[in-house]
Design a protein around this motif. Structure first.
Motif, mmCIF file in Angstrom:
data_model
loop_
_atom_site.group_PDB
_atom_site.id
_atom_site.type_symbol
_atom_site.label_atom_id
_atom_site.label_comp_id
_atom_site.label_asym_id
_atom_site.label_seq_id
_atom_site.Cartn_x
_atom_site.Cartn_y
_atom_site.Cartn_z
ATOM 1 N N GLU A 1 -1.021 -10.501 -3.904
ATOM 2 C CA GLU A 1 0.109 -9.868 -4.595
ATOM 3 C C GLU A 1 -0.342 -8.891 -5.696
ATOM 4 N N GLN A 2 -1.413 -9.228 -6.401
ATOM 5 C CA GLN A 2 -1.853 -8.333 -7.485
ATOM 6 C C GLN A 2 -2.924 -7.347 -7.011
ATOM 7 N N GLY B 1 -4.202 -6.748 -3.897
ATOM 8 C CA GLY B 1 -4.163 -6.141 -2.571
ATOM 9 C C GLY B 1 -5.256 -6.704 -1.667
ATOM 10 N N THR C 1 -3.402 -3.906 5.906
ATOM 11 C CA THR C 1 -2.329 -3.189 5.208
ATOM 12 C C THR C 1 -2.817 -2.855 3.804
ATOM 13 N N ILE D 1 2.956 1.260 4.826
ATOM 14 C CA ILE D 1 4.403 1.436 5.004
ATOM 15 C C ILE D 1 4.812 2.488 3.962
ATOM 16 N N LEU E 1 5.528 -2.675 -1.980
ATOM 17 C CA LEU E 1 6.577 -3.615 -1.584
ATOM 18 C C LEU E 1 6.149 -5.028 -1.963
ATOM 19 N N MET F 1 6.165 4.612 1.005
ATOM 20 C CA MET F 1 6.813 4.301 -0.275
ATOM 21 C C MET F 1 7.498 5.594 -0.718
ATOM 22 N N GLY G 1 -2.648 -8.447 1.942
ATOM 23 C CA GLY G 1 -3.464 -8.696 0.752
ATOM 24 C C GLY G 1 -2.751 -9.503 -0.314
ATOM 25 N N LEU H 1 -2.379 0.127 0.432
ATOM 26 C CA LEU H 1 -1.608 1.242 -0.133
ATOM 27 C C LEU H 1 -2.380 2.553 -0.061
HETATM 28 N N1 SAM Z 1 -1.499 -3.560 -6.460
HETATM 29 C C1 SAM Z 1 -1.641 -4.051 -5.133
HETATM 30 C C2 SAM Z 1 -2.434 -3.079 -4.281
HETATM 31 O O1 SAM Z 1 -2.923 -2.108 -4.819
HETATM 32 O O2 SAM Z 1 -2.599 -3.305 -3.081
HETATM 33 C C3 SAM Z 1 -0.278 -4.311 -4.556
HETATM 34 C C4 SAM Z 1 -0.294 -5.449 -3.653
HETATM 35 S S1 SAM Z 1 1.207 -5.644 -2.747
HETATM 36 C C5 SAM Z 1 2.328 -6.249 -3.917
HETATM 37 C C6 SAM Z 1 0.773 -7.067 -1.796
HETATM 38 C C7 SAM Z 1 0.422 -6.784 -0.367
HETATM 39 O O3 SAM Z 1 1.603 -6.391 0.322
HETATM 40 C C8 SAM Z 1 -0.579 -5.696 -0.128
HETATM 41 O O4 SAM Z 1 -1.900 -6.143 -0.239
HETATM 42 C C9 SAM Z 1 -0.246 -5.293 1.293
HETATM 43 O O5 SAM Z 1 -0.791 -6.228 2.200
HETATM 44 C C10 SAM Z 1 1.263 -5.430 1.313
HETATM 45 N N2 SAM Z 1 1.965 -4.187 0.992
HETATM 46 C C11 SAM Z 1 2.851 -3.988 -0.007
HETATM 47 N N3 SAM Z 1 3.344 -2.740 0.058
HETATM 48 C C12 SAM Z 1 2.749 -2.139 1.117
HETATM 49 C C13 SAM Z 1 2.852 -0.855 1.718
HETATM 50 N N4 SAM Z 1 3.655 0.085 1.232
HETATM 51 N N5 SAM Z 1 2.106 -0.590 2.799
HETATM 52 C C14 SAM Z 1 1.277 -1.520 3.329
HETATM 53 N N6 SAM Z 1 1.148 -2.762 2.801
HETATM 54 C C15 SAM Z 1 1.873 -3.055 1.722
#
Ligand code: SAM
Length: 270
Positions: free
Chosen positions: A221-222, A224, A197, A239, A248, A241, A219, A199
């Protein structure tokens, strides 16, 4: 060992249980703290008796409490009656649960995972927030996943905060720890889909065919999901946005992924 009463906050047993708030102490003893009858009932259902049962002087009689006493004695554990002040001190709460259990930690080695036993497995790279990890363990249990694999330097799933967030699923879901190298090597023998997963992925999360058993890779939280782990995946998905937020919350994203992929195996009905 017979039941006994402790009233002193400086008692050695009380100090030892309080120390389970510290990761180092949990690692040294291999034990963790679970609070409340709900957790203790879940543990008993999974055949896990506490090594120590702490019962508040004001605890009301309850069938789960009686069963916990029986199982604790049978397993050679200790049953201790404690004051309300001690329960407050141990739980660091003004309104503590009246029953606490100390349990042995359980980890499933990577090589003992039975991929075909469940259609979906969750792997988390360097998850750092205990609330996220506990929520993910609860969600993995709810959706019918096999277990949660913790890759690299993750928060302790047996921390008091993570355990609280599992709502008892910590006893139901298999938990595995692996380095990134061990995980990448192990994945080479995985016969189902490995879904990352990201972005920056160009596939939507419902767009790709999935072969079960599947691993969903989430991944940090910061930062990914790292390039190295993304490269081990058959596909990386996103997913949508649709608003201003750029990502998310990890636990929410895991919930969406897990239900999407488990529904494909179990069906979406109740
Ligand atoms: N700044 C980070 C990045 O660039 O990936 C954000 C990490 S997010 C808060 C934490 C994890 O949640 C990501 O590594 C991914 O696994 C998942 N995640 C959050 N939003 C997502 C999305 N829209 N599509 C796919 N995975 C998502």
């Amino acid at each position: 060992m017979s039941d006994h009463l402790i009233t002193s906050l400086t008692n050695d047993t009380v100090k030892a249980v309080r120390a389970l708030h510290m990761r180092k102490e949990r690692e040294t003893t291999g034990r963790f703290l679970a609070e409340g009858l709900k957790f203790i009932g879940e543990a008993l259902d999974q055949g896990r008796a506490p090594v120590m049962l702490l019962v508040g002087q004001d605890a009301r009689p309850h069938p789960i409490l009686e069963q916990a006493k029986v199982e604790t004695r049978k397993a050679g554990g200790q049953i201790i009656t404690v004051t309300h002040a001690i329960l407050e001190k141990i739980s660091r709460r003004d309104n503590p649960q009246t029953v606490l259990g100390v349990f042995e930690q359980v980890y499933t080695p990577l090589e003992d995972i039975q991929p075909d036993s469940k259609p979906v497995w969750v792997a988390l790279e360097q998850v750092r927030d205990p609330g996220n990890l506990g929520t993910i363990i609860r969600t993995a249990d709810s959706a019918g996943c096999g277990g949660v694999i913790l890759i690299g330097d993750c928060v302790d799933p047996y921390s008091v905060e993570a355990v609280r967030a599992t709502m008892g699923s910590v006893f139901a879901v298999s938990i595995t720890k692996a380095s990134r190298e061990e995980f990448v090597k192990w994945c080479k023998g995985w016969k189902g889909s490995i879904i990352g997963t990201r972005l920056d992925a160009t596939h939507g999360y419902r767009d790709s065919p999935v072969q079960h058993p599947a691993i969903i890779l989430m991944g940090n939280e910061q930062a990914g999901l790292t390039d190295e782990l993304a490269a081990t995946c058959d596909v990386n998905v996103k997913i949508p946005m649709r608003g201003r937020a750029d990502s998310l919350n990890l636990a929410v994203a895991t919930g969406i992924m897990v239900y999407s992929i488990t529904d494909a195996a179990y069906g979406s009905g109740l």
